[in-house]
Design a protein around this motif. Sequence first.
Motif, PDB file in Angstrom:
ATOM      1  N   LEU A  86       0.897  -1.189   0.107  1.00 30.76           N
ATOM      2  CA  LEU A  86       0.228  -0.012  -0.180  1.00 30.76           C
ATOM      3  C   LEU A  86       0.786   1.108  -0.046  1.00 30.76           C
ATOM      4  O   LEU A  86       0.622   2.139  -0.699  1.00 30.76           O
ATOM      5  N   THR A  87       1.745   1.411   0.907  1.00 30.03           N
ATOM      6  CA  THR A  87       2.620   2.449   0.937  1.00 30.03           C
ATOM      7  C   THR A  87       3.553   2.501  -0.361  1.00 30.03           C
ATOM      8  O   THR A  87       3.887   3.745  -0.850  1.00 30.03           O
ATOM      9  N   ASN A  88       4.034   1.398  -0.955  1.00 33.76           N
ATOM     10  CA  ASN A  88       4.803   1.400  -2.393  1.00 33.76           C
ATOM     11  C   ASN A  88       4.137   1.932  -3.264  1.00 33.76           C
ATOM     12  O   ASN A  88       4.736   2.620  -4.119  1.00 33.76           O
ATOM     13  N   ILE A  89       2.946   1.837  -3.313  1.00 33.46           N
ATOM     14  CA  ILE A  89       1.724   2.438  -4.417  1.00 33.46           C
ATOM     15  C   ILE A  89       1.783   3.570  -4.291  1.00 33.46           C
ATOM     16  O   ILE A  89       2.086   4.517  -5.214  1.00 33.46           O
ATOM     17  N   VAL A  90       1.863   4.320  -3.077  1.00 35.52           N
ATOM     18  CA  VAL A  90       1.829   5.625  -3.000  1.00 35.52           C
ATOM     19  C   VAL A  90       3.151   6.492  -3.351  1.00 35.52           C
ATOM     20  O   VAL A  90       3.046   7.319  -3.920  1.00 35.52           O
ATOM     21  N   ILE A  91       4.224   5.845  -2.711  1.00 37.73           N
ATOM     22  CA  ILE A  91       5.540   6.278  -3.153  1.00 37.73           C
ATOM     23  C   ILE A  91       5.596   6.065  -4.580  1.00 37.73           C
ATOM     24  O   ILE A  91       6.449   7.065  -5.287  1.00 37.73           O
ATOM     25  N   THR A  96       6.258   8.683  -9.892  1.00 35.68           N
ATOM     26  CA  THR A  96       5.792   8.821 -11.190  1.00 35.68           C
ATOM     27  C   THR A  96       5.361  10.412 -11.828  1.00 35.68           C
ATOM     28  O   THR A  96       5.904  10.853 -12.633  1.00 35.68           O
ATOM     29  N   ALA A  97       4.864  10.964 -10.740  1.00 40.30           N
ATOM     30  CA  ALA A  97       4.450  12.428 -10.854  1.00 40.30           C
ATOM     31  C   ALA A  97       5.697  13.176 -11.106  1.00 40.30           C
ATOM     32  O   ALA A  97       5.598  14.071 -11.933  1.00 40.30           O
ATOM     33  N   ILE A  98       6.844  13.097 -10.139  1.00 41.50           N
ATOM     34  CA  ILE A  98       7.608  13.805 -10.182  1.00 41.50           C
ATOM     35  C   ILE A  98       8.429  13.480 -11.263  1.00 41.50           C
ATOM     36  O   ILE A  98       8.905  14.657 -12.061  1.00 41.50           O
ATOM     37  N   LEU A  99       8.600  12.154 -11.843  1.00 34.50           N
ATOM     38  CA  LEU A  99       9.267  12.140 -13.086  1.00 34.50           C
ATOM     39  C   LEU A  99       8.476  12.617 -14.294  1.00 34.50           C
ATOM     40  O   LEU A  99       8.987  13.247 -15.247  1.00 34.50           O
ATOM     41  N   ALA A 100       7.240  12.385 -14.370  1.00 35.48           N
ATOM     42  CA  ALA A 100       6.450  13.129 -15.360  1.00 35.48           C
ATOM     43  C   ALA A 100       6.620  14.705 -15.404  1.00 35.48           C
ATOM     44  O   ALA A 100       6.762  15.034 -16.699  1.00 35.48           O
TER      45      ALA A 100
END
Lengths: 124, 503
Positions: A86-91, A96-100
Amino acid sequence: MIELTLQTLSFLAAALLVIIGMAGMLYLDNLIKKLIAFTLLSDGVNLALVSLGYVQGGIVPILEPGASLSDFPNEAALIFGPGIVLTNIVIGVSTTAILAALIVILYKRYGTLKASKVLKGEHE
Amino acid sequence: MNETITNLWSIPLLIVIPILTAIVVNLLYNRGRAIRAVSIASAAVLLVISLVSPYGFQWFTGQPGVTYDGTYTFNANVFSWKLSLEYYYGPLQQIMISVMSFLLLFVVAISTKSLKKNFGPYIALMFLTYLSAAAIMMVNDFYHLWIAVEIGSLLVAGLVAASGGGAAQKAALKYTFFSALSGSGLAIALALILGITGYANITDAINSVRINDLSGMYNVLYVSFAFLMLSWIYAGGLAPIHPLKSDVYRSAYPHATVMLQTQSKLTLVAIGLVLLRMFGTLPFAREAMLSISILTMVIGIVMALIQTDFRWILAYLIVSHSGLVTVGISLGTFRGIVGGLFQAVNDVIYMSLLLVCCEMVLYFGRGTSIKFSGGLAKRAPLLTVFVILGTLAASGVPPFNGFQSELILIQAALEQGLPEVAAVILMVSVSTFIALFRAIYSIFLRPGDELQQGSERFKLPGTTLMFLVALVAITLVLGIYPQLALNFLTESALKVVFVPWVP
């Protein structure tokens, strides 16, 4: 000889995802494709973590009234692996958002998504 | 026995205040004066809390101990609790977090003065970087350690990208891509350790590894060691990941690099101690850590020697000196650990001094390239004095702090029968002096060209001058009275070496 249980197959699938993801991140030249490869890698890790908690013929790890305390540790699925997922999905989503965002900024600056062109010339 | 668990008041404050400050300054966005007031006040409060806080724990969860005597009996006695997710604030945490709070205070004061507009989110990132480093330093469970390392990696990328410019954004992108690999590795390490020991709590897991016979689990232990070490290498910028980290150090504003290098050093210490306590008894584990440390020192210093830009030189020196920190921890002896921890404290102080001097070179409108600059000593004599003092401290010249910690490290290496390691540490010291003095001569002492000459003297801003004076004072005080820091560090090192169950 390793027995092909559901857990083993699940680990194999996870390993495949991790290898594909890692290879994609290292060898693909397109930044968006690298990003997609990262999500595959992240999914592979998540699958591995979920698989760790699998107990064949196991029960949901909630101790209900009247349940046998002596059998519970052996039968209950391990909860911490899925908890980490669950935590890994959030991270993963945050990364992904930062990379995008960075890819968009760099695309606007350099007009290309090719990593070989965008990332060259470090010592300016 | 009716022992109760008392949570320490200061630990939540050290986490919550940076978060609240980040939210507030982010909302203030471009209201410069308000951001400056809020951020300086918050940083000052954090410094006070870190200095006056007593030692103790903060528990988030824990499961009651279970005793089996035919039936399972839950015992709520505190000593039978298997502590799970917890934070610990002890002498090591106090000195590290106090130093970081002090640096944050001045970094925030300098950056809110020098940046012109829309810097609310930037200051927010600065506070969150502090938060991640403080959390990494205080956690005593793998779950929070993993989260703090992951958040820390993303914040490094954010802070570098916010420094603007294509080079900074490229550095941030590369760093974030690799953070994906390292973060995933840490998650797998966490899962494997949980699988072997059943504990998320670091101290419980270490006890489990030491008490139980895990000889049949060596392969799993080595895999988890490898993944944990990967995150150590990545988060700390050790070889072979050093190009990414040095790129990050060089691309960010020098004042931001002060926070970034502090975060790296704290992460190296925190994860390094976990690696040592958990896997230190495994064959070849400490040797692997030591090899990486030596490689980092050598590569870092060689790269620093061949650079032609002051910022790049500092970036590689930070990497090289990270190796000095980890070499002490990797030796695993009492003296080695004390030396490594003391080196971490000293390193963040003298590197901050040099980074602020570098920022002033840029502030005066001078380039940091050692090829095309010169003559700054005539127009900024005070800055020249500060940068020379910083160089002496970084090179391990007495009576500065670098001398004391490097001496302890050399003694520790010789005690272990490793004169080669002592020689490498000595070589790093000498080469640091050469690399830095080359830059100082070119930028400050060499006669400049006519365009760069002028009669007007550059004046250091008041806040920066105060910061530089304070940093020089600390390097001197710790150099002359090392016991001031060693009193905190020896206690922590003793616990690691002799009482492994205490965090």
